[in-house]
Scaffold this active site. Sequence first.
Site, mmCIF file in Angstrom:
data_model
loop_
_atom_site.group_PDB
_atom_site.id
_atom_site.type_symbol
_atom_site.label_atom_id
_atom_site.label_comp_id
_atom_site.label_asym_id
_atom_site.label_seq_id
_atom_site.Cartn_x
_atom_site.Cartn_y
_atom_site.Cartn_z
ATOM 1 N N HIS A 16 -22.151 -45.568 -17.349
ATOM 2 C CA HIS A 16 -22.972 -46.616 -17.544
ATOM 3 C C HIS A 16 -22.158 -47.866 -18.151
ATOM 4 O O HIS A 16 -21.872 -48.875 -18.043
ATOM 5 C CB HIS A 16 -24.225 -46.264 -18.502
ATOM 6 N N ASP A 116 -29.132 -52.143 -19.978
ATOM 7 C CA ASP A 116 -29.166 -50.947 -19.075
ATOM 8 C C ASP A 116 -30.291 -50.620 -18.348
ATOM 9 O O ASP A 116 -31.381 -51.005 -19.061
ATOM 10 C CB ASP A 116 -28.462 -49.644 -19.677
#
Length: 469
Positions: A16, A116
């Site tokens: 990520h 995110d």
Amino acid sequence: MANPTIVLLPIWGAGHLMSMLDAGKRMLGQSSGAISLTVLVMPPPMDKLPSDFDAHVRREEASGLDIRFHLLPAVEPPRDFLGVEDFVSRLVQLHAPHVKAAISGLTGPVAALVIDLFCTSLLDVSRELAVPAYVYFTSNAAFLALLLRLPALDEEVAVEFEEMEGAVDLAGLPPLPPSSLPLPIMDKKSPNYTWFVYHGRRFTETNGIIVNTAAELEQSVLAAIADGLCTRGVPVPAVYPIGPVLSFAPPSQQPHECVRWLDAQPPASVVLLCFGSWGSFAPPQVREIAHGLERSGHRFLWVLRNPRAAGTPLPTDPNIEELLPEGFSERTRARGLIWQTWAPQKEILAHAAVGGFVTHCGWNSILESLWFGVPMLPWPLYAEQHMNAFTLVASMGVAVAMEVDRKRSNFVEASELDRAVRSLMGGSEEGKKAREKAMEAKIMCRNAVEEGGSSSAALQRLMKLMTSL
Ligand SMILES: COc1cc(-c2[o+]c3cc(O)cc([O-])c3cc2O[C@@H]2O[C@H](CO)[C@H](O)[C@H](O)[C@H]2O)cc(OC)c1O
Ligand SMILES: O=c1ccn([C@@H]2O[C@H](COP(=O)(O)OP(=O)(O)O)[C@@H](O)[C@H]2O)c(=O)[nH]1
């Protein structure tokens, strides 16, 4: 006055954080010096991370690019969580006041906040501060379509998805068997599921969704999202497929031992087995893999990690002689390498000797495989990986299917691994097809990020919007 800045808010995991940083660097590159990047770093909640998080941050800080890192204060992590999605989503929520303070304290204008996929609770902060907000979706458009569809699907399907009749109908994708649904969606009573319904709903509140995919790889599902077919006609913010966003470290001075071993192997002869930052197997499965590889007769590079130690979600490095069948190492020495710690996966996939990849189907691993035109054998383990495995076979055609018993901790029998490796590596019709499709995907990926390609164009549109505010 300072340049406007784009504030990135990644989560700490390798797949990520690195991905969002690289996406941010592409944004910087596109803006020709008109913007800067500010990365808000949530302190990783565990001491040990699979890749060197701090070293990565230091390298970016020293890169000379206009990137500033701002470490957020630590928060007390939730203790009563019931899964990763629950843990991450709640931890992010606890950071909200610090995120608000950090953004409010920036001296120059803020062009956008990019969060995110687990951080949608922070859309309230962006609204309070009147800052445009975008999601950076580290996975693929198929999973995005499912999450966008999930709030409605939740109402339409009263039972657990596994008990429903037929398949899940997702526009732009072949009918999705419930057995291929992402793990958190398999249990409607769990908070992990509730969080995904929540995130799926909140994605529609953003100014745009940036996806780490290329339009050519997932054309039909991207069209379905844009046409509102995943959201019962509710308009969806613009989707920006800017991928593949891949993170390449500077080449090392000395070739890695795995690469040196590959140098001595014939072209396209080696099957790589690597299962991501969390992937490890119990001893009976390790022995089964060994038997399968031995029977297949093919060359292999096997990244073998131990089951996680208490107190950490990450695999440890094994004592392989205790794990493997007696005599296995001697019998396969001439054609196999077992690597017992973090491996340079991208360098390995880039090597001409690698002809196939047994993967846990993390989206970054899939993109890396496609980037180098390597066909796959999907062995999904957790997260959205079962859905990714389905898409690789049924939609993209870049993989040969392998039977993974989801009800037995994703167990694969030796005979099945043997069959699948032979099929992929040994020139069967389906293996050849997957290889051809993987080569086509390689060309699509590389064209997409070229000047004038679809991903570059999407990035340009995005930056035009961000810098015009
Ligand atoms: C996308 O859905 C899920 C993602 C994760 C997940 O969570 C996570 C948490 C961390 O603290 C560190 C991580 O590295 C990390 C990684 C991660 O998923 C991986 O992300 C990739 C890009 O999105 C990829 O798609 C992989 O398949 C993932 O393995 C966890 C999860 O449930 C356990 C999800 O549903
Ligand atoms: O031994 C390893 C294991 C993983 N990776 C890298 O870690 C990332 C894993 O991301 P992915 O999304 O595939 O899965 P996750 O680990 O997040 O489940 C990819 O970039 C891999 O190349 C690696 O370099 N070496």
